[in-house]
Enzyme design. Structure first.
Site, PDB file in Angstrom:
ATOM      1  N   GLY A  16       0.831  -1.202   0.000  1.00 45.48           N
ATOM      2  CA  GLY A  16       0.000   0.000   0.000  1.00 45.48           C
ATOM      3  C   GLY A  16       0.859   1.242   0.000  1.00 45.48           C
ATOM      4  O   GLY A  16       0.501   2.263   0.593  1.00 45.48           O
ATOM      5  N   ARG A  19       0.015   5.491  -1.820  1.00 51.38           N
ATOM      6  CA  ARG A  19      -0.858   6.598  -1.435  1.00 51.38           C
ATOM      7  C   ARG A  19      -0.927   6.699   0.091  1.00 51.38           C
ATOM      8  O   ARG A  19      -0.575   5.781   0.818  1.00 51.38           O
ATOM      9  CB  ARG A  19      -2.245   6.411  -2.013  1.00 51.38           C
ATOM     10  CG  ARG A  19      -2.947   5.144  -1.568  1.00 51.38           C
ATOM     11  CD  ARG A  19      -4.244   4.921  -2.313  1.00 51.38           C
ATOM     12  NE  ARG A  19      -5.180   6.023  -2.081  1.00 51.38           N
ATOM     13  CZ  ARG A  19      -6.385   6.093  -2.632  1.00 51.38           C
ATOM     14  NH1 ARG A  19      -6.780   5.128  -3.449  1.00 51.38           N
ATOM     15  NH2 ARG A  19      -7.194   7.094  -2.368  1.00 51.38           N
ATOM     16  N   VAL A  61       5.279  -1.991  -7.763  1.00 49.95           N
ATOM     17  CA  VAL A  61       5.031  -3.431  -7.782  1.00 49.95           C
ATOM     18  C   VAL A  61       3.544  -3.673  -7.527  1.00 49.95           C
ATOM     19  O   VAL A  61       2.972  -3.112  -6.586  1.00 49.95           O
ATOM     20  CB  VAL A  61       5.861  -4.144  -6.688  1.00 49.95           C
ATOM     21  CG1 VAL A  61       5.552  -5.638  -6.680  1.00 49.95           C
ATOM     22  CG2 VAL A  61       7.346  -3.918  -6.896  1.00 49.95           C
ATOM     23  N   ASN A  91       1.633  -2.148   5.300  1.00 52.81           N
ATOM     24  CA  ASN A  91       0.771  -0.979   5.478  1.00 52.81           C
ATOM     25  C   ASN A  91      -0.583  -1.124   4.791  1.00 52.81           C
ATOM     26  O   ASN A  91      -1.556  -0.501   5.226  1.00 52.81           O
ATOM     27  CB  ASN A  91       1.490   0.259   4.925  1.00 52.81           C
ATOM     28  CG  ASN A  91       0.572   1.442   4.780  1.00 52.81           C
ATOM     29  OD1 ASN A  91       0.204   2.092   5.757  1.00 52.81           O
ATOM     30  ND2 ASN A  91       0.186   1.746   3.543  1.00 52.81           N
ATOM     31  N   SER A 143      -3.518   0.081  14.102  1.00 55.74           N
ATOM     32  CA  SER A 143      -4.286   1.290  14.393  1.00 55.74           C
ATOM     33  C   SER A 143      -4.547   1.350  15.881  1.00 55.74           C
ATOM     34  O   SER A 143      -4.649   0.314  16.554  1.00 55.74           O
ATOM     35  CB  SER A 143      -5.610   1.291  13.635  1.00 55.74           C
ATOM     36  OG  SER A 143      -6.460   2.335  14.091  1.00 55.74           O
ATOM     37  N   TYR A 156     -13.101  -3.567  11.690  1.00 56.14           N
ATOM     38  CA  TYR A 156     -11.768  -2.990  11.462  1.00 56.14           C
ATOM     39  C   TYR A 156     -10.909  -3.107  12.721  1.00 56.14           C
ATOM     40  O   TYR A 156      -9.733  -3.484  12.650  1.00 56.14           O
ATOM     41  CB  TYR A 156     -11.930  -1.527  11.053  1.00 56.14           C
ATOM     42  CG  TYR A 156     -10.641  -0.825  10.698  1.00 56.14           C
ATOM     43  CD1 TYR A 156      -9.957  -1.145   9.525  1.00 56.14           C
ATOM     44  CD2 TYR A 156     -10.113   0.176  11.512  1.00 56.14           C
ATOM     45  CE1 TYR A 156      -8.781  -0.492   9.188  1.00 56.14           C
ATOM     46  CE2 TYR A 156      -8.948   0.835  11.181  1.00 56.14           C
ATOM     47  CZ  TYR A 156      -8.283   0.502  10.019  1.00 56.14           C
ATOM     48  OH  TYR A 156      -7.126   1.145   9.686  1.00 56.14           O
ATOM     49  N   ILE A 189      -5.109  10.472  11.350  1.00 53.21           N
ATOM     50  CA  ILE A 189      -4.084  11.105  10.527  1.00 53.21           C
ATOM     51  C   ILE A 189      -4.744  11.787   9.337  1.00 53.21           C
ATOM     52  O   ILE A 189      -5.691  11.256   8.744  1.00 53.21           O
ATOM     53  CB  ILE A 189      -3.066  10.052  10.019  1.00 53.21           C
ATOM     54  CG1 ILE A 189      -2.536   9.197  11.182  1.00 53.21           C
ATOM     55  CG2 ILE A 189      -1.923  10.735   9.272  1.00 53.21           C
ATOM     56  CD1 ILE A 189      -1.874   9.985  12.293  1.00 53.21           C
TER      57      ILE A 189
END
Length: 247
Positions: A16, A19, A61, A91, A143, A156, A189
């Site tokens: 990840g 971005r 990749v 990530n 998290s 989550y 964030i």
């Protein structure tokens, strides 16, 4: 030490990495001289932009978190390109909110499965290459909700809490190979995802945060670099970077 003056010639793979927080980690590592495999799923253009900004340092990749069969290919591509792998930063993740009572069971479990299956597959694929490194490390981006929970995020939070248990168990399994495994637990964030948070909700979060603001991608990236490269006597640790929201 100025990070631009640091060149340890290491090779990292950031899932990840094209971005948000992942892009920040990719950029921070490449500024240190680290060569970085930067995974993308749909937005190859973002990964290519990072590569253009750091010529010779970033390799786009393909990796799909929802398709564990792509994990081995991503790892092998990075290793074939640079001949080594020293750090893995896990990530990539997906988020879908919703209270348990309002969630369809299949949708709820899909969030858990999507976050864990590909993460474990990528770690498994990387281990043989990491064993050959002089100072190998794995960092999982979890998290703060995996530590203390959050209403409306049961799926989550479950996935992110499971990542902590996974990391601590893996740390014990691979310590004999010299591989460190640590966890970074960010709070709220400022990213393109949180930009969509309603202003009233954002104010409530900021008021509940001791530092009275959202964190920045750069702040998380620096913490990830620390765990990946500098925290050589840390393994099985969880570093919370949330401005004091969880206390």
């Amino acid at each position: 030490m100025n990070e631009k003056d640091h060149d340890d010639n290491r090779v990292a793979l950031v899932s990840g990495g094209s971005r948000g927080i992942g892009a920040g980690i990719t950029a921070a590592l490449s500024r240190r001289g680290c060569r970085v495999g930067c995974t993308y799923r749909a937005r190859r253009d973002l990964a290519e932009k990072l590569a253009a900004d750091a010529p010779g340092q970033v390799l786009p990749v393909f990796f799909d978190l929802r398709d564990p069969s792509t994990a081995g290919t991503a790892v092998d591509e990075v290793h074939a390109h640079w001949g080594r792998l020293d750090s893995l930063i896990l990530n990539a993740g997906v988020w879908t909110g919703g209270r348990l009572a309002d969630s369809e069971p299949a949708d709820w479990w899909r969030v858990v499965d999507d976050n864990l299956r590909g993460t474990a597959a990528l770690a498994r694929a990387a281990l043989p290459h990491l064993e050959a490194s002089d100072s190998p490390s794995i960092v999982l981006i979890s998290s703060v909700v995996g530590l203390i929970g959050h209403a409306g995020d049961t799926a989550y939070a479950t996935a992110k809490a499971a990542m902590i248990g996974f990391a601590r168990s893996l740390a014990k399994e691979v310590a004999r190979d010299g591989i460190r495994v640590n966890v970074l637990a960010p709070g709220f964030i400022s990213t393109d995802m949180t930009d969509a948070v309603p202003s009233a909700t954002r104010r409530r979060i900021e008021e509940a945060t001791i530092l009275r603001r959202f964190g920045t991608v750069d702040e998380i990236a620096r913490a990830a670099v620390f765990l990946s490269e500098e925290a050589t006597f840390c393994t099985g640790s969880v570093l919370t970077v949330d401005g004091g929201w969880s206390i």
